[in-house]
Structures are given as C-alpha cells and as structure tokens.
Design an enzyme around this catalytic site. Sequence first.
Site, PDB file in Angstrom:
ATOM      1  N   GLY A 126     -46.686   7.626 -18.378  1.00  0.00           N
ATOM      2  CA  GLY A 126     -45.360   8.238 -18.548  1.00  0.00           C
ATOM      3  C   GLY A 126     -44.514   7.430 -19.518  1.00  0.00           C
ATOM      4  N   HIS A 127     -44.467   6.108 -19.305  1.00  0.00           N
ATOM      5  CA  HIS A 127     -43.721   5.237 -20.227  1.00  0.00           C
ATOM      6  C   HIS A 127     -44.340   5.300 -21.633  1.00  0.00           C
ATOM      7  CE1 HIS A 127     -43.348   2.949 -16.237  1.00  0.00           C
ATOM      8  NE2 HIS A 127     -42.107   3.285 -16.501  1.00  0.00           N
ATOM      9  N   ALA A 173     -44.288  -2.160 -15.052  1.00  0.00           N
ATOM     10  CA  ALA A 173     -45.354  -1.437 -14.353  1.00  0.00           C
ATOM     11  C   ALA A 173     -45.722  -0.214 -15.199  1.00  0.00           C
ATOM     12  CB  ALA A 173     -44.941  -1.044 -12.934  1.00  0.00           C
ATOM     13  N   SER A 198     -45.591   7.555 -11.475  1.00  0.00           N
ATOM     14  CA  SER A 198     -44.472   6.704 -11.086  1.00  0.00           C
ATOM     15  C   SER A 198     -45.019   5.349 -10.691  1.00  0.00           C
ATOM     16  CB  SER A 198     -43.737   7.315  -9.891  1.00  0.00           C
ATOM     17  OG  SER A 198     -42.895   6.349  -9.291  1.00  0.00           O
ATOM     18  N   SER A 199     -44.281   4.314 -11.021  1.00  0.00           N
ATOM     19  CA  SER A 199     -44.699   2.963 -10.618  1.00  0.00           C
ATOM     20  C   SER A 199     -44.799   2.887  -9.105  1.00  0.00           C
ATOM     21  CB  SER A 199     -43.699   1.936 -11.124  1.00  0.00           C
ATOM     22  OG  SER A 199     -43.445   2.149 -12.493  1.00  0.00           O
ATOM     23  N   ARG A 200     -44.007   3.679  -8.407  1.00  0.00           N
ATOM     24  CA  ARG A 200     -43.989   3.630  -6.937  1.00  0.00           C
ATOM     25  C   ARG A 200     -45.188   4.350  -6.310  1.00  0.00           C
ATOM     26  NH1 ARG A 200     -37.943   3.694  -7.674  1.00  0.00           N
ATOM     27  NH2 ARG A 200     -37.275   1.656  -6.911  1.00  0.00           N
ATOM     28  N   LYS A 243     -38.408  12.769 -15.804  1.00  0.00           N
ATOM     29  CA  LYS A 243     -38.788  12.410 -14.429  1.00  0.00           C
ATOM     30  C   LYS A 243     -37.548  12.031 -13.627  1.00  0.00           C
ATOM     31  CE  LYS A 243     -41.103  10.635 -10.947  1.00  0.00           C
ATOM     32  NZ  LYS A 243     -40.767   9.236 -10.766  1.00  0.00           N
ATOM     33  N   HIS A 257     -47.030   2.758 -17.278  1.00  0.00           N
ATOM     34  CA  HIS A 257     -48.069   3.766 -17.095  1.00  0.00           C
ATOM     35  C   HIS A 257     -47.950   4.793 -18.221  1.00  0.00           C
ATOM     36  CE1 HIS A 257     -44.820   6.234 -15.545  1.00  0.00           C
ATOM     37  NE2 HIS A 257     -44.632   5.432 -14.512  1.00  0.00           N
ATOM     38  N   MET A 314     -38.601  -0.435 -16.455  1.00  0.00           N
ATOM     39  CA  MET A 314     -38.632  -1.549 -15.505  1.00  0.00           C
ATOM     40  C   MET A 314     -40.052  -2.104 -15.403  1.00  0.00           C
ATOM     41  SD  MET A 314     -35.851  -0.764 -12.565  1.00  0.00           S
ATOM     42  CE  MET A 314     -36.886   0.306 -11.588  1.00  0.00           C
TER      43      MET A 314
HETATM   44  P1  AMP Z   1     -38.815   3.183 -14.913  1.00  0.00           P
HETATM   45  O1  AMP Z   1     -39.656   2.072 -15.421  1.00  0.00           O
HETATM   46  O2  AMP Z   1     -39.341   3.852 -13.690  1.00  0.00           O
HETATM   47  O3  AMP Z   1     -37.355   2.810 -14.830  1.00  0.00           O
HETATM   48  O4  AMP Z   1     -38.873   4.296 -16.026  1.00  0.00           O
HETATM   49  C1  AMP Z   1     -38.578   4.016 -17.370  1.00  0.00           C
HETATM   50  C2  AMP Z   1     -38.479   5.303 -18.119  1.00  0.00           C
HETATM   51  O5  AMP Z   1     -39.718   6.008 -18.024  1.00  0.00           O
HETATM   52  C3  AMP Z   1     -37.398   6.234 -17.558  1.00  0.00           C
HETATM   53  O6  AMP Z   1     -36.741   6.863 -18.648  1.00  0.00           O
HETATM   54  C4  AMP Z   1     -38.212   7.211 -16.742  1.00  0.00           C
HETATM   55  O7  AMP Z   1     -37.588   8.470 -16.616  1.00  0.00           O
HETATM   56  C5  AMP Z   1     -39.473   7.319 -17.570  1.00  0.00           C
HETATM   57  N1  AMP Z   1     -40.601   7.801 -16.769  1.00  0.00           N
HETATM   58  C6  AMP Z   1     -41.028   7.326 -15.572  1.00  0.00           C
HETATM   59  N2  AMP Z   1     -42.064   8.062 -15.110  1.00  0.00           N
HETATM   60  C7  AMP Z   1     -42.290   9.030 -16.028  1.00  0.00           C
HETATM   61  C8  AMP Z   1     -43.210  10.117 -16.120  1.00  0.00           C
HETATM   62  N3  AMP Z   1     -44.125  10.356 -15.180  1.00  0.00           N
HETATM   63  N4  AMP Z   1     -43.155  10.906 -17.211  1.00  0.00           N
HETATM   64  C9  AMP Z   1     -42.231  10.676 -18.184  1.00  0.00           C
HETATM   65  N5  AMP Z   1     -41.332   9.673 -18.153  1.00  0.00           N
HETATM   66  C10 AMP Z   1     -41.354   8.858 -17.089  1.00  0.00           C
END
Ligand code: AMP
Length: 285
Positions: free
Chosen positions: A40-41, A36, A189-191, A153, A38, A34
């Site tokens: 993790g992505h 933002a 986390s983006s949050r 996550k 970081h 989504m």
């Molecule tokens: P999001 O943009 O929050 O929907 O996350 C997109 C993808 O990145 C999802 O598969 C999440 O599980 C993964 N993700 C988010 N935060 C992390 C993190 N800290 N470490 C690994 N993967 C992450």
Amino acid sequence: MTTEIEIVRTVADLRARVAAWRALDETVAMVPTMGAIHEGHMSLVRKAKTLADRVVASIFVNPLQFGPSEDFEAYPRGEERDAELLAEAGAELLYAPNAREMYPDGFATTVHVSGLTEGLCGASRPDHFDGVATVVAKLLLQCGPDIAIFGEKDYQQLLIIKRLVQDLNIPVEIVGGAIVRESDGLALSSRNAYLSDAERAIAPLLRAAIHQAAQQIAGGGSAKAALESARASLEAAGFRVDYLEALDPQTLAPLPRSFSSARVLVAAFLGETRLIDNVPVPPPA
Ligand code: AMP
C-alpha cells in the site's frame, strides 16, 4: 541487488537535500508513513514518482496520534527493510526523524481541524486527528514538497489533510492513492500483522460487507437497511463494529434523501485489532 536510498534524520538535512533538487528545477513529492512498509505504501511512492521528479518518503511513528491504551510501543518497526522497500518503489530520500527532532523540549503547538474530525475515527479515538494534523503540518513544512500523497485507506484522514493545507495555506497539492488490497479483498495494513490465523481468515468479510452495502445503496436500496444487514453479518462473524456509516464523500455529512455520491466507511475490531476500510458507492448504472 539493493537499491540506494539516502536516510536523513534532521530538518536541516532534509531541507538541504530538497533545496539541492529545487536548484536543479526538480519537483518533489512526499509520502509520509509510520513505517512497516507494505505494498500500500509502495503504491503511493510509485504514484508519487509519476507526479514528481523526486520522492521523499518519511517514517515517523508519531506518539501524538496514539491514545494511552493504543499500540504505540507494539507498532511494528524495522527501518532497514522499510528503506529497501521504499527505495525499490522509487523513493530517493527517507526522512526518519526521532521524537526529539519532531517534538523538542518546549514543543507546545497543536493543529486542530474541526468538523471533519468529529465523527467516525475521531469519535472513538479522541485526540487522534489532532496528533495526525500536527505531525502532517510539520512534515509538510519541514520538507516543502510540491505534492504529498496519502492513501484513501485512511479516507477521513485524507479529507482532514486536504482541509488543513487549504486552511493554513500550505503550498502543496494533496493527492489520494487508491486502497491496495490482498487478493481476498482485505486492505493492506501494518496492523494486519496482529491478526491470529483465525482472525485473518475472517478479516476479508469487512470489505465484503461494505462492498455489498455500497452495491445495495447504488441499486436504490435504503442506506439504513443496507448498513443494518452489513452490521449483522459482521457481528455474526465475530467483529465488534465501532462504526459503519454511509456519508457524503466530501464533507462526511449524513446523506440527504437524494444524493449523487456516497462513501461507506467502517471500523471494526477483531479481537484486539481495530481494522478500518471504506468503499465508494458506485454511481447508478
Ligand atoms: P501508515 O503508515 O499506516 O500511517 O500509512 C501511511 C500512508 O499509507 C497513509 O497515507 C495511508 O493511508 C497509506 N496506506 C496505508 N495502507 C494503505 C493501503 N492498503 N492502500 C493504500 N494506501 C495505504
């Protein structure tokens, strides 16, 4: 130097790019996000790059998976920087459709996965996983990757997506990526951007509490007692716990009296911000 990444916004353009790679016998991995972006992505994109020739990342802030009182409008957005970070991690293509491309007039289909969606985040965020399952099914069918990577996550989400592709015979391998954390243990986390300085200072306790509970359970301690003491320390620090559970890591069912593996999962609010995290219970030494 900025690394190049092509941005496409329509299903037709996405399919044309993927078809061109397929014509060269190249394999394709997808990393839905989504935005933002970081570390993790980026770790998921790097992992995707080791598993396939080409990596498509997507950015779509999916309105269907936000509740009416949640942060859809406030969710951080910044495509230019996101595109640079995704390119730096190795993605060749960014698919960034708008809401009309994803949900044109007349859109009327919902994908619902039962069972796995009922507890944890599904209990406190009604309709959230229907929104996730619907958009992920669409993204996978639009792109047609060989592999798609999702982070641990969002552990419950990962299991739901594995179930979904199996049940709908979507020909893709779902791969999990390990949680990337700050040096103090807080899961990226983006949050996290919503946290005040005071909340940010407390936030690492979330992981510390579930880590300690997991260690106690692995050492033969009662899961109930371990979770109670983790909950007490989180509440004492100022968290409002939404759920805190130790469950079967494949089915998310309650743990039987004797078990060989488990996962401790938590969601808790710090002020208005809802944080989630999870850790495996290490196998007995
Ligand atoms: P999001 O943009 O929050 O929907 O996350 C997109 C993808 O990145 C999802 O598969 C999440 O599980 C993964 N993700 C988010 N935060 C992390 C993190 N800290 N470490 C690994 N993967 C992450």
